[in-house]
Design a protein around this motif. Structure first.
Motif, PDB file in Angstrom:
ATOM      1  N   GLU A 169       7.664  -2.715  -5.500  1.00 57.42           N
ATOM      2  CA  GLU A 169       8.369  -1.586  -6.141  1.00 57.42           C
ATOM      3  C   GLU A 169       7.534  -0.304  -6.005  1.00 57.42           C
ATOM      4  O   GLU A 169       8.043   0.762  -5.646  1.00 57.42           O
ATOM      5  CB  GLU A 169       8.547  -1.952  -7.625  1.00 57.42           C
ATOM      6  CG  GLU A 169       9.613  -1.168  -8.372  1.00 57.42           C
ATOM      7  CD  GLU A 169       9.672  -1.631  -9.841  1.00 57.42           C
ATOM      8  OE1 GLU A 169       9.915  -2.847 -10.051  1.00 57.42           O
ATOM      9  OE2 GLU A 169       9.401  -0.798 -10.732  1.00 57.42           O
ATOM     10  N   ILE A 170       6.249  -0.431  -6.245  1.00 54.82           N
ATOM     11  CA  ILE A 170       5.362   0.747  -6.148  1.00 54.82           C
ATOM     12  C   ILE A 170       5.328   1.246  -4.714  1.00 54.82           C
ATOM     13  O   ILE A 170       5.398   2.447  -4.441  1.00 54.82           O
ATOM     14  CB  ILE A 170       3.945   0.378  -6.662  1.00 54.82           C
ATOM     15  CG1 ILE A 170       3.995   0.134  -8.177  1.00 54.82           C
ATOM     16  CG2 ILE A 170       2.935   1.457  -6.304  1.00 54.82           C
ATOM     17  CD1 ILE A 170       2.767  -0.564  -8.732  1.00 54.82           C
ATOM     18  N   ARG A 171       5.313   0.318  -3.761  1.00 56.83           N
ATOM     19  CA  ARG A 171       5.318   0.722  -2.340  1.00 56.83           C
ATOM     20  C   ARG A 171       6.598   1.495  -2.028  1.00 56.83           C
ATOM     21  O   ARG A 171       6.570   2.544  -1.378  1.00 56.83           O
ATOM     22  CB  ARG A 171       5.228  -0.524  -1.446  1.00 56.83           C
ATOM     23  CG  ARG A 171       3.832  -1.096  -1.311  1.00 56.83           C
ATOM     24  CD  ARG A 171       3.702  -1.959  -0.056  1.00 56.83           C
ATOM     25  NE  ARG A 171       2.343  -2.524   0.019  1.00 56.83           N
ATOM     26  CZ  ARG A 171       2.102  -3.841  -0.095  1.00 56.83           C
ATOM     27  NH1 ARG A 171       3.098  -4.710  -0.232  1.00 56.83           N
ATOM     28  NH2 ARG A 171       0.866  -4.301  -0.045  1.00 56.83           N
ATOM     29  N   ASN A 172       7.731   0.996  -2.539  1.00 55.86           N
ATOM     30  CA  ASN A 172       9.021   1.660  -2.258  1.00 55.86           C
ATOM     31  C   ASN A 172       9.019   3.091  -2.816  1.00 55.86           C
ATOM     32  O   ASN A 172       9.409   4.052  -2.155  1.00 55.86           O
ATOM     33  CB  ASN A 172      10.182   0.866  -2.875  1.00 55.86           C
ATOM     34  CG  ASN A 172      10.327  -0.487  -2.211  1.00 55.86           C
ATOM     35  OD1 ASN A 172       9.755  -0.718  -1.132  1.00 55.86           O
ATOM     36  ND2 ASN A 172      11.041  -1.403  -2.859  1.00 55.86           N
ATOM     37  N   VAL A 173       8.555   3.195  -4.064  1.00 54.26           N
ATOM     38  CA  VAL A 173       8.539   4.523  -4.709  1.00 54.26           C
ATOM     39  C   VAL A 173       7.622   5.466  -3.928  1.00 54.26           C
ATOM     40  O   VAL A 173       7.985   6.601  -3.600  1.00 54.26           O
ATOM     41  CB  VAL A 173       8.063   4.391  -6.182  1.00 54.26           C
ATOM     42  CG1 VAL A 173       7.753   5.772  -6.777  1.00 54.26           C
ATOM     43  CG2 VAL A 173       9.103   3.654  -7.014  1.00 54.26           C
ATOM     44  N   SER A 174       6.449   4.956  -3.542  1.00 57.48           N
ATOM     45  CA  SER A 174       5.484   5.865  -2.868  1.00 57.48           C
ATOM     46  C   SER A 174       6.023   6.285  -1.498  1.00 57.48           C
ATOM     47  O   SER A 174       5.924   7.454  -1.110  1.00 57.48           O
ATOM     48  CB  SER A 174       4.114   5.197  -2.743  1.00 57.48           C
ATOM     49  OG  SER A 174       4.231   4.002  -2.029  1.00 57.48           O
ATOM     50  N   SER A 175       6.695   5.372  -0.783  1.00 56.27           N
ATOM     51  CA  SER A 175       7.211   5.789   0.548  1.00 56.27           C
ATOM     52  C   SER A 175       8.360   6.783   0.360  1.00 56.27           C
ATOM     53  O   SER A 175       8.493   7.751   1.114  1.00 56.27           O
ATOM     54  CB  SER A 175       7.668   4.574   1.362  1.00 56.27           C
ATOM     55  OG  SER A 175       8.690   3.907   0.663  1.00 56.27           O
ATOM     56  N   SER A 211       7.507  15.138   2.780  1.00 56.76           N
ATOM     57  CA  SER A 211       7.521  15.595   4.203  1.00 56.76           C
ATOM     58  C   SER A 211       8.629  16.622   4.430  1.00 56.76           C
ATOM     59  O   SER A 211       8.604  17.408   5.372  1.00 56.76           O
ATOM     60  CB  SER A 211       7.730  14.371   5.115  1.00 56.76           C
ATOM     61  OG  SER A 211       9.045  13.867   4.898  1.00 56.76           O
ATOM     62  N   LYS A 212       9.638  16.652   3.541  1.00 54.56           N
ATOM     63  CA  LYS A 212      10.756  17.601   3.734  1.00 54.56           C
ATOM     64  C   LYS A 212      10.485  18.962   3.080  1.00 54.56           C
ATOM     65  O   LYS A 212      11.241  19.900   3.220  1.00 54.56           O
ATOM     66  CB  LYS A 212      12.040  16.985   3.160  1.00 54.56           C
ATOM     67  CG  LYS A 212      12.557  15.827   4.024  1.00 54.56           C
ATOM     68  CD  LYS A 212      13.774  15.178   3.453  1.00 54.56           C
ATOM     69  CE  LYS A 212      14.216  14.005   4.357  1.00 54.56           C
ATOM     70  NZ  LYS A 212      14.926  12.978   3.598  1.00 54.56           N
TER      71      LYS A 212
END
Ligand code: C2G
Length: 151
Positions: free
Chosen positions: A136-142, A149-150
Motif C-alpha cells: 500500500e505504501i509503495r502504491n501511494v509513493s509511486s 513529475s507533472k
C-alpha cells in the motif's frame, strides 16, 4: 496440595495457551510452568518474538499459573517434577506419548489443543498484514511521484 507441571514457549500469548492453562489448573491446586528460555527455543528451532522475561511476566499475570521456572533443555523434566513434587505432568496432545517415561514419578496427561489458533498462524497473519501494508505504501509513493513529475 496437588501440583501440576507443564512446559512451553507461550510466545504471542493467545487463547489456546489460556485454555490449556485453565484446564491444567482445574486438575489440582498448584500449576507450575517450565517456560522455554530464548536459548532453548533455538534448540527447539522456534523463532520467538517475545523475550523470556516478558513471556514469564505474562504467564505470572495469568490467574491459573502459580509459578514459572526456566526450561533450558529437554532433559530437565524428571529433576523438575521431583523438585516441584509434581502429582501430574500435563501438556498439549501435540506431544502425545513423548513424555510417558515420566509416568513412574507423576501422572502423565496429554490434553487436546485448542483448534484454529497457534503462534505460527498468528505470525503468518502478522506477516501478511505487513506485506499488504508495504505494498500500500509503495502504491501511494509511486502515485505521489507521478503527481510530482507533472508539476
Ligand atoms: N497449546 C494448545 N492449543 C493451541 C496452542 C498451544 O493447547 N492452539 C498448548 C500446547 O499443546 C502446549 C502449550 O499450549 O502444551 C504451549 O504451547 P507452545 O508454547 O507451542 O509449547 P511447545 O513449544 O510445544 O513447548 O518440553 C516441552 C516443550 O517446551 C513444549
Amino acid at each position: 496440595m496437588k501440583t501440576i507441571v507443564t512446559y512451553g514457549t507461550f510466545d504471542l500469548y493467545h487463547v489456546g495457551h489460556v485454555r490449556l492453562l485453565k484446564r491444567l489448573k482445574a486438575l489440582g491446586d498448584r500449576l507450575v510452568v517450565g517456560l522455554s528460555t530464548d536459548e532453548f527455543n533455538q534448540v527447539k528451532k522456534k523463532k520467538v518474538i517475545i523475550p523470556f522475561a516478558e513471556r514469564k511476566e505474562i504467564l505470572l499475570s495469568c490467574q491459573y499459573v502459580d509459578d514459572v521456572f526456566p526450561e533450558n533443555c529437554w532433559e530437565q523434566k524428571r529433576e523438575d517434577l521431583l523438585r516441584e513434587k509434581a502429582d501430574i505432568f500435563a501438556i498439549g496432545d501435540d506431544w502425545a506419548g513423548k513424555f510417558d517415561d515420566l509416568g513412574d514419578i507423576a501422572e502423565v496427561l496429554y490434553l487436546p489443543r485448542t483448534k484454529d489458533i497457534s503462534t505460527t498462524e498468528l505470525k503468518t497473519v502478522l506477516s501478511e498484514l505487513s506485506r499488504e501494508k508495504v505494498q500500500e505504501i509503495r502504491n501511494v509513493s509511486s502515485h505521489l511521484l507521478e503527481l510530482a513529475s507533472k508539476l
